[in-house]
Design an enzyme around this catalytic site. Sequence first.
Site, PDB file in Angstrom:
ATOM      1  N   GLN A   6       0.824  -1.209   0.000  1.00 10.55           N
ATOM      2  CA  GLN A   6       0.000   0.000   0.000  1.00 10.55           C
ATOM      3  C   GLN A   6       0.856   1.255   0.000  1.00 10.55           C
ATOM      4  OE1 GLN A   6      -3.046  -1.540  -0.980  1.00 10.55           O
ATOM      5  NE2 GLN A   6      -3.636   0.406  -0.077  1.00 10.55           N
TER       6      GLN A   6
ATOM      7  N   ASP B 224      -8.095  -4.700  -3.830  1.00 17.38           N
ATOM      8  CA  ASP B 224      -7.726  -3.619  -4.744  1.00 17.38           C
ATOM      9  C   ASP B 224      -7.971  -4.014  -6.194  1.00 17.38           C
ATOM     10  OD1 ASP B 224      -6.957  -1.727  -2.931  1.00 17.38           O
ATOM     11  OD2 ASP B 224      -4.805  -2.040  -3.159  1.00 17.38           O
TER      12      ASP B 224
ATOM     13  N   GLU C  50      -8.696   2.860   6.562  1.00 22.78           N
ATOM     14  CA  GLU C  50      -9.341   2.542   5.280  1.00 22.78           C
ATOM     15  C   GLU C  50      -9.307   1.029   5.034  1.00 22.78           C
ATOM     16  OE1 GLU C  50      -8.800   3.684   0.545  1.00 22.78           O
ATOM     17  OE2 GLU C  50      -7.094   3.826   1.920  1.00 22.78           O
ATOM     18  N   HIS C  51      -8.129   0.444   5.089  1.00 18.79           N
ATOM     19  CA  HIS C  51      -7.952  -1.008   4.955  1.00 18.79           C
ATOM     20  C   HIS C  51      -7.450  -1.541   6.294  1.00 18.79           C
ATOM     21  CE1 HIS C  51      -7.010   0.738   0.909  1.00 18.79           C
ATOM     22  NE2 HIS C  51      -7.862  -0.194   0.525  1.00 18.79           N
TER      23      HIS C  51
ATOM     24  N   HIS D 252     -50.756  24.547   8.857  1.00 23.20           N
ATOM     25  CA  HIS D 252     -50.586  23.122   9.089  1.00 23.20           C
ATOM     26  C   HIS D 252     -51.823  22.560   9.799  1.00 23.20           C
ATOM     27  CE1 HIS D 252     -46.400  23.771   8.035  1.00 23.20           C
ATOM     28  NE2 HIS D 252     -46.102  22.497   8.260  1.00 23.20           N
TER      29      HIS D 252
ATOM     30  N   HIS E 101       1.606   3.252  -3.180  1.00 27.89           N
ATOM     31  CA  HIS E 101       0.582   4.050  -3.859  1.00 27.89           C
ATOM     32  C   HIS E 101       0.997   5.521  -3.959  1.00 27.89           C
ATOM     33  CE1 HIS E 101      -2.834   1.656  -4.906  1.00 27.89           C
ATOM     34  NE2 HIS E 101      -2.941   1.107  -3.710  1.00 27.89           N
TER      35      HIS E 101
END
Length: 434
Positions: free
Chosen positions: A256, A358, A324-325, A417, A259
């Site tokens: 990761q 992924d 996230e992961h 109303h 990235h």
Amino acid sequence: MTDAAPKGFEQTTAYVKAPARDSIGDQQDVAGLVENILADVRARGDAAVRDYSVKFDRADVDVFEVSMADREAAVAELDPQTRADTEFAIDNVRRFAEAQLATILPLEVEPLPGLHLGHRVIPIDRVGCYVPGGRFPLLSAPIMTIVPGKVAGCREVVACLPPNAHRAMIAGCHLSGADRIFRIGGAQAIAAMAFGTESVPQVNKIVGPGNAFVNEAKRQVFGPVGIDQLAGPSEIFVLADASGDPRLIATDLLAQAEHDVRTRVGLITTDRAVAEQTAAEVTRQLETLETAGIAGQSWADYGEIVLCADEAAMIAYSDHVAAEHLQVHTRDAHGLAARLRNYGSLFIGENASVVYSDKTVGTNHTLPTMGAGRYTGGLWVGSYVKIATHQWLDDEAVLKVGPPASRQSASEGLDGHMKAAQVRVDRLHQAATA
């Protein structure tokens, strides 16, 4: 690395390098520029988009939309194995999205006699998918945003990708089912989809990750159009006890980390030996990793190892991070996983690598970052539909709900109303006595 005890987690020893982040503050330097781009595209349409394509992408594009002939040519240019692998991933994402959609059911109930309530599941009419170019042709990116939209039944799925993106990305958009594909990138692509131009239709919702400019543009256009989320740099954390394999953990962290230089990677463990050996493994593996220039900087600037006194502290720290992961490498991985609450996507057991999600397994990899996993999940087929309620009332239901609605309206000083609620009750009483 130095010892530190994060506030509220006194049972942890944290070796922390990652600075604090937030989705707004991280992008203050680009907010003004993005605001100008959005206003310009809104005012000048295609002309502004073309100017920014030249300025930022160094691409002078005469026709933004990719023709069907060019789409088919891009597919034909794909290496046969690459095409087969792409279609394998598309099939898995489609099957999972179809299974998810099957759980989103229309509803009809009668909670009181004559009171009928329900909802419909309505596909969003037109969605826009931003497909990032990146350093490499990320063929999984269009799959994750386009395929769920098609499964959901959206009338039109529009894709935008940078004009200098690899042609394989055009093929990926085509194979994923995009109705229209435009060679527009950056904040100008978000503006074009949000406001519409002479070439690009206005969409109802924009999904997909991108760089800081794309992210900030999505934040600023939200309201007139919907967005999926504000996605920051990627994140991965691994939870491990003494059974964790430092070599495997380090490999997944670096996968990761490559990235982006701002990827946040971390290990949360109850075992000091696993913590120390993982740190050593990261250093060793960086020596032969081809993307070490990216992954190494990510590890140096945003890496994190947290040593916890026990499993409860490990869970508490993980739920605070809301990664996230989130990978679980413990003896009872399923048991621990059942106790976790905050994450984007959960990877249970050593076989469940983030890389599989992924690319090919079928779950969506567009996930919440920067702690957003505390309140939301990731992109899924449900992101492409609206749950819209409806109701109708038989006469007997009006006599039940009308009087309390009338009284409540009167107590709030809402005369209109009150009258709207009461007129139907009075009409029914009059009809009964006529």
